[in-house]
Scaffold this active site. Structure first.
Site, PDB file in Angstrom:
ATOM      1  CG  ASP A 200      38.133  38.281  47.600  1.00 53.03           C
ATOM      2  OD1 ASP A 200      38.693  38.576  48.673  1.00 53.03           O
ATOM      3  OD2 ASP A 200      38.738  38.207  46.511  1.00 53.03           O
ATOM      4  CG  ASN A 237      42.519  39.263  47.766  1.00 52.65           C
ATOM      5  OD1 ASN A 237      41.843  38.241  47.630  1.00 52.65           O
ATOM      6  ND2 ASN A 237      42.651  40.151  46.804  1.00 52.65           N
ATOM      7  CG  HIS A 332      45.182  35.692  42.022  1.00 51.74           C
ATOM      8  ND1 HIS A 332      45.679  36.874  42.524  1.00 51.74           N
ATOM      9  CD2 HIS A 332      43.865  35.916  41.766  1.00 51.74           C
ATOM     10  CE1 HIS A 332      44.696  37.768  42.568  1.00 51.74           C
ATOM     11  NE2 HIS A 332      43.600  37.224  42.109  1.00 51.74           N
ATOM     12  CB  VAL A 360      41.893  31.827  40.384  1.00 51.37           C
ATOM     13  CG1 VAL A 360      42.082  31.854  38.879  1.00 51.37           C
ATOM     14  CG2 VAL A 360      43.231  31.837  41.107  1.00 51.37           C
TER      15      VAL A 360
END
Ligand SMILES: *[C@@H]1O[C@H](CO)[C@@H](O)[C@H](O)[C@H]1NC(C)=O
Ligand SMILES: *[C@@H]1O[C@H](CO)[C@@H](O)[C@H](O)[C@H]1NC(C)=O
Length: 382
Positions: A200, A237, A332, A360
């Site tokens: 990320d 993601n 999550h 997270v």
């Protein structure tokens, strides 16, 4: 879990900490290591005109300069940057601190890509090879237009007794808090020598049409550290950028063009899973968002890779993955479960020392765990 090796860590905010490998007596600093308390408000992206996003001055000046380890053992460095006005060249001039008159020239290449209605600048990648271990190198890029100079330290040679300090950052983004995280990391007196980045990066996909201008701003934002020390990339993601509604169906397109990693050196076929050896650590990067079931390339690669780990040379076996296998938050929750089921028994068999995950946005760590009940009551969060 850590045997004769010692483990100490210094937590910073959200998802940044410095992780030190020392081969002396066992020390473990648990408890509170920072007075930082995150505010509850949703973090806000820094506006486009923010100081940290300013482009360097000068015609076609290289920007978004970043480096990562360029081979399997730390004798090469991949230097990447973007030019906006014209391609220019992909040359890197570099020299070691010891021999300033012996300047070498390496030639890379550049790529471009389009994403919906965004056209990238000229993204250059150049690998500097046969570097000496544990040495300071200066490098210059932008020859012919605007030259910018940076430096880095190569890691020490792989050896079981060599200490090394890793920074650990994940889910960074480009909010005011991201800026504080980076500043906090840089001000840590236990200077990190390389960053393990657990996925990320820019969060450009949070913007309309995944506005890829936000990949450029992110590259300029982290340059102040990433041009000087290698960041070891894992994908999260927010790197997927899969947007069929925009006609964008090639997952990881911006990441793949912008962030090159030495995946071929570890026999991988994709830049999303690979390994590098640094000092006394063997680091395996896994991809939460690439296929990992039985018979997939990642599965087969990991199966073969774990057999290659030589604990007499790299006593530390560290895994980076974006989505945690254990998570006591509701956010999550259980997203990492299918990968845990696929790989956990291997991690036990090969005695992985530590797994770092992001995803997270809450700091949590546990003692070694395996096959824990989903309640996590028995997981011993510490
Ligand atoms: C891309 O499309 C959006 C929405 O139509 C628009 O706001 C933006 O200015 C466009 N960007 C470019 C680079 O054309
Ligand atoms: C980001 O942090 C740096 C270093 O602390 C500071 O100089 C800069 O002004 C900050 N920028 C923003 C937009 O917060």
């Amino acid at each position: 879990m850590f045997g004769a090796k010692s483990f100490s860590c210094f937590t910073a905010m959200a998802a940044a900490l410095v992780f030190i490998l020392l081969n002396v007596a066992m020390v473990c600093h648990g408890g509170k290591t920072s007075s930082f308390i995150r505010k509850v408000d949703r973090a806000e992206d820094m506006p486009l005109h923010s100081d940290v996003f300013a482009a360097p001055s000068g015609y076609n000046a290289p920007q978004q300069v970043h480096i990562t380890i360029g081979d399997h053992v730390g004798r090469a460095m991949i230097v990447s940057w973007v030019t906006m006005d014209e391609p220019g060249n992909s040359l890197v001039r570099y020299w070691s601190e010891d021999s300033p008159h012996k300047k070498e020239l390496a030639k890379g290449h550049h790529v471009t890509y389009r994403f919906f209605n965004y056209s990238s600048g000229f993204i250059h990648h150049c690998t500097l090879r046969e570097l000496e271990f544990n040495k300071k190198y200066y490098y210059e890029i932008g020859m012919g237009h605007t030259i910018r100079q940076f430096w880095f330290m190569t890691p020490p040679e792989v050896h079981p007794d060599t200490p090394f300090t890793f920074g650990l950052i994940g889910d960074l983004g480009q909010t005011y808090d991201s800026n504080k995280t980076l500043a906090h990391y840089q001000s840590n007196p236990h200077k990190g020598q390389a960053v393990l980045f657990v996925g990320d990066l820019s969060y450009a996909d949070n913007h309309p049409n995944h506005d890829n201008v936000r990949w450029d701003t992110w590259g300029r934002f982290v340059e102040r550290n990433n041009a000087y020390e290698p960041w070891i990339w894992a994908t999260g993601n927010h790197e997927l950028d899969y947007a069929p509604e925009l006609g964008e169906t090639e997952p990881f397109k911006p990441f793949r063009h912008r962030y090159h990693v030495p995946y071929k050196a570890s026999g991988s076929t994709e830049p999303f899973w690979y390994s590098v050896k640094i000092a006394s650590a063997h680091i395996i990067v896994l991809a939460s968002y690439s296929a990992y079931g039985k018979y997939t390339p990642q599965y087969e690669w990991l199966e073969a890779e774990l057999k290659k780990v030589d604990r007499s040379k790299t006593p530390w076996l560290i895994v980076l993955v974006h989505s945690p296998w254990y998570n006591s938050n509701t956010y999550h929750y259980m997203e990492g479960e299918t990968m845990r089921v696929a790989f956990e028994s291997w991690f036990v068999k090969y005695k992985v020392d530590v797994v770092f995950a992001g995803h997270v946005h809450a700091y949590e760590r546990s003692v070694s765990a395996t096959n824990c009940p989903l309640s996590t009551d028995d997981m011993h969060l510490i």
